[in-house]
Design a protein around this motif. Structure first.
Motif, PDB file in Angstrom:
ATOM      1  N   ALA A  98       0.836  -1.208   0.000  1.00 51.52           N
ATOM      2  CA  ALA A  98       0.000   0.000   0.000  1.00 51.52           C
ATOM      3  C   ALA A  98       0.868   1.253   0.000  1.00 51.52           C
ATOM      4  N   LEU A  99       1.933   1.250   0.789  1.00 49.35           N
ATOM      5  CA  LEU A  99       2.834   2.407   0.835  1.00 49.35           C
ATOM      6  C   LEU A  99       3.519   2.626  -0.508  1.00 49.35           C
ATOM      7  N   LYS A 100       3.975   1.541  -1.120  1.00 49.14           N
ATOM      8  CA  LYS A 100       4.619   1.668  -2.439  1.00 49.14           C
ATOM      9  C   LYS A 100       3.620   2.203  -3.466  1.00 49.14           C
ATOM     10  N   ARG A 101       2.386   1.730  -3.383  1.00 47.54           N
ATOM     11  CA  ARG A 101       1.352   2.205  -4.313  1.00 47.54           C
ATOM     12  C   ARG A 101       1.106   3.705  -4.087  1.00 47.54           C
ATOM     13  N   GLY A 102       1.010   4.124  -2.836  1.00 52.49           N
ATOM     14  CA  GLY A 102       0.821   5.539  -2.531  1.00 52.49           C
ATOM     15  C   GLY A 102       1.974   6.379  -3.047  1.00 52.49           C
ATOM     16  N   LEU A 103       3.193   5.879  -2.876  1.00 51.45           N
ATOM     17  CA  LEU A 103       4.369   6.608  -3.376  1.00 51.45           C
ATOM     18  C   LEU A 103       4.368   6.693  -4.900  1.00 51.45           C
ATOM     19  N   GLU A 104       3.880   5.642  -5.563  1.00 54.15           N
ATOM     20  CA  GLU A 104       3.750   5.683  -7.033  1.00 54.15           C
ATOM     21  C   GLU A 104       2.781   6.796  -7.447  1.00 54.15           C
ATOM     22  N   TYR A 105       1.656   6.879  -6.747  1.00 56.55           N
ATOM     23  CA  TYR A 105       0.678   7.934  -7.048  1.00 56.55           C
ATOM     24  C   TYR A 105       1.302   9.316  -6.862  1.00 56.55           C
ATOM     25  N   ILE A 106       2.060   9.471  -5.793  1.00 54.28           N
ATOM     26  CA  ILE A 106       2.692  10.767  -5.507  1.00 54.28           C
ATOM     27  C   ILE A 106       3.701  11.112  -6.594  1.00 54.28           C
ATOM     28  N   ARG A 107       4.530  10.124  -6.978  1.00 54.37           N
ATOM     29  CA  ARG A 107       5.515  10.377  -8.046  1.00 54.37           C
ATOM     30  C   ARG A 107       4.836  10.705  -9.372  1.00 54.37           C
ATOM     31  N   ALA A 108       3.618  10.190  -9.569  1.00 50.29           N
ATOM     32  CA  ALA A 108       2.872  10.456 -10.802  1.00 50.29           C
ATOM     33  C   ALA A 108       2.174  11.815 -10.766  1.00 50.29           C
ATOM     34  N   GLY A 109       2.290  12.528  -9.622  1.00 49.80           N
ATOM     35  CA  GLY A 109       1.732  13.871  -9.558  1.00 49.80           C
ATOM     36  C   GLY A 109       0.496  14.022  -8.693  1.00 49.80           C
ATOM     37  N   THR A 110       0.022  12.946  -8.103  1.00 50.66           N
ATOM     38  CA  THR A 110      -1.142  13.034  -7.210  1.00 50.66           C
ATOM     39  C   THR A 110      -0.701  13.668  -5.894  1.00 50.66           C
ATOM     40  N   SER A 111      -1.538  14.494  -5.326  1.00 50.22           N
ATOM     41  CA  SER A 111      -1.185  15.110  -4.043  1.00 50.22           C
ATOM     42  C   SER A 111      -1.085  14.008  -2.981  1.00 50.22           C
ATOM     43  N   PRO A 112      -0.205  14.188  -1.991  1.00 50.70           N
ATOM     44  CA  PRO A 112      -0.036  13.145  -0.977  1.00 50.70           C
ATOM     45  C   PRO A 112      -1.336  12.741  -0.274  1.00 50.70           C
ATOM     46  N   GLY A 113      -2.154  13.700   0.093  1.00 51.96           N
ATOM     47  CA  GLY A 113      -3.403  13.367   0.775  1.00 51.96           C
ATOM     48  C   GLY A 113      -4.290  12.448  -0.038  1.00 51.96           C
ATOM     49  N   VAL A 114      -4.436  12.775  -1.312  1.00 50.81           N
ATOM     50  CA  VAL A 114      -5.264  11.954  -2.203  1.00 50.81           C
ATOM     51  C   VAL A 114      -4.594  10.604  -2.449  1.00 50.81           C
ATOM     52  N   ALA A 115      -3.281  10.614  -2.643  1.00 47.93           N
ATOM     53  CA  ALA A 115      -2.547   9.371  -2.899  1.00 47.93           C
ATOM     54  C   ALA A 115      -2.687   8.400  -1.735  1.00 47.93           C
ATOM     55  N   TRP A 116      -2.507   8.901  -0.503  1.00 46.09           N
ATOM     56  CA  TRP A 116      -2.618   8.009   0.663  1.00 46.09           C
ATOM     57  C   TRP A 116      -4.052   7.528   0.851  1.00 46.09           C
ATOM     58  N   GLU A 117      -5.021   8.381   0.530  1.00 43.56           N
ATOM     59  CA  GLU A 117      -6.417   7.971   0.653  1.00 43.56           C
ATOM     60  C   GLU A 117      -6.741   6.844  -0.328  1.00 43.56           C
ATOM     61  N   ILE A 118      -6.318   7.000  -1.578  1.00 37.29           N
ATOM     62  CA  ILE A 118      -6.597   5.981  -2.605  1.00 37.29           C
ATOM     63  C   ILE A 118      -5.868   4.673  -2.266  1.00 37.29           C
ATOM     64  N   ALA A 119      -4.586   4.773  -1.963  1.00 37.99           N
ATOM     65  CA  ALA A 119      -3.804   3.569  -1.649  1.00 37.99           C
ATOM     66  C   ALA A 119      -4.352   2.877  -0.405  1.00 37.99           C
ATOM     67  N   GLY A 120      -4.795   3.661   0.562  1.00 37.64           N
ATOM     68  CA  GLY A 120      -5.370   3.090   1.775  1.00 37.64           C
ATOM     69  C   GLY A 120      -6.662   2.345   1.509  1.00 37.64           C
ATOM     70  N   LYS A 121      -7.510   2.930   0.675  1.00 36.08           N
ATOM     71  CA  LYS A 121      -8.790   2.278   0.347  1.00 36.08           C
ATOM     72  C   LYS A 121      -8.559   0.925  -0.322  1.00 36.08           C
ATOM     73  N   GLU A 122      -7.496   0.813  -1.081  1.00 34.57           N
ATOM     74  CA  GLU A 122      -7.202  -0.448  -1.780  1.00 34.57           C
ATOM     75  C   GLU A 122      -6.938  -1.602  -0.817  1.00 34.57           C
ATOM     76  N   VAL A 123      -6.487  -1.278   0.398  1.00 37.93           N
ATOM     77  CA  VAL A 123      -6.191  -2.341   1.374  1.00 37.93           C
ATOM     78  C   VAL A 123      -7.077  -2.263   2.618  1.00 37.93           C
ATOM     79  N   GLY A 124      -7.947  -1.271   2.681  1.00 38.31           N
ATOM     80  CA  GLY A 124      -8.834  -1.138   3.836  1.00 38.31           C
ATOM     81  C   GLY A 124      -8.244  -0.325   4.971  1.00 38.31           C
ATOM     82  N   ALA A 125      -7.342   0.581   4.648  1.00 40.32           N
ATOM     83  CA  ALA A 125      -6.723   1.443   5.666  1.00 40.32           C
ATOM     84  C   ALA A 125      -7.144   2.888   5.429  1.00 40.32           C
ATOM     85  N   SER A 126      -7.256   3.650   6.494  1.00 40.84           N
ATOM     86  CA  SER A 126      -7.638   5.053   6.378  1.00 40.84           C
ATOM     87  C   SER A 126      -6.438   5.905   5.966  1.00 40.84           C
ATOM     88  N   LYS A 127      -6.739   7.121   5.541  1.00 40.80           N
ATOM     89  CA  LYS A 127      -5.666   8.050   5.182  1.00 40.80           C
ATOM     90  C   LYS A 127      -4.756   8.335   6.379  1.00 40.80           C
TER      91      LYS A 127
END
Length: 139
Positions: A18-47
């Motif tokens: 999930a963390l690696k996925r969130g970091l991928e989103y961030i590197r792709a230009g997604t804001s950290p808040g949104v990236a952590w929210e999306i990556a968290g939802k994929e595994v059932g974790a909150s932002k």
């Protein structure tokens, strides 16, 4: 998605994914808040949980992430060396009025290495049996 399972029951391997996925989103230009929210939802974790996991690993090399995300993990602290403690005591003896805080500040200022915090030196002093000075003690 792990619906029904709390984030605390997720294995460290899943947390890392999930963390690696969130970091991928961030590197792709997604804001950290949104990236952590999306990556968290994929595994059932909150932002906030994602941010908490990230803070645990952000300064560690990737090979240490697994250990850091294990339940009950306590980060290693730097220890007080004899040399730094003797220097701390010398600085403490020179402060007027007596100040552990000031002695620690001076020690950190002059040192090039990472040192434990002020409270560690305060506790170490107590453990070693070294007495704190009062402003009324002769110097």
């Amino acid at each position: 998605m792990n619906k029904g399972k709390g984030a605390t029951t997720l294995k460290p391997e899943i947390r890392i994914q999930a963390l690696k996925r969130g970091l991928e989103y961030i590197r792709a230009g997604t804001s950290p808040g949104v990236a952590w929210e999306i990556a968290g939802k994929e595994v059932g974790a909150s932002k906030p949980t994602m941010y908490r996991w990230y803070r645990k690993i952000e300064k560690l090399p990737e090979e240490e992430w697994l250990e850091a995300l294990e339940p009950g993990y306590v980060p290693r602290k730097t220890s007080i060396t004899d040399e730094s403690y003797q220097r701390f005591l010398a600085l403490y003896a020179d402060t007027d009025p007596p100040s552990i805080k000031e002695a620690h500040r001076l020690l950190v200022e002059e040192s090039s290495e990472e040192l434990p915090g002020e409270s560690a030196y305060r506790y170490y002093m107590k453990r070693q049996g070294d007495k704190k000075r009062s402003r009324y003690d002769p110097t």
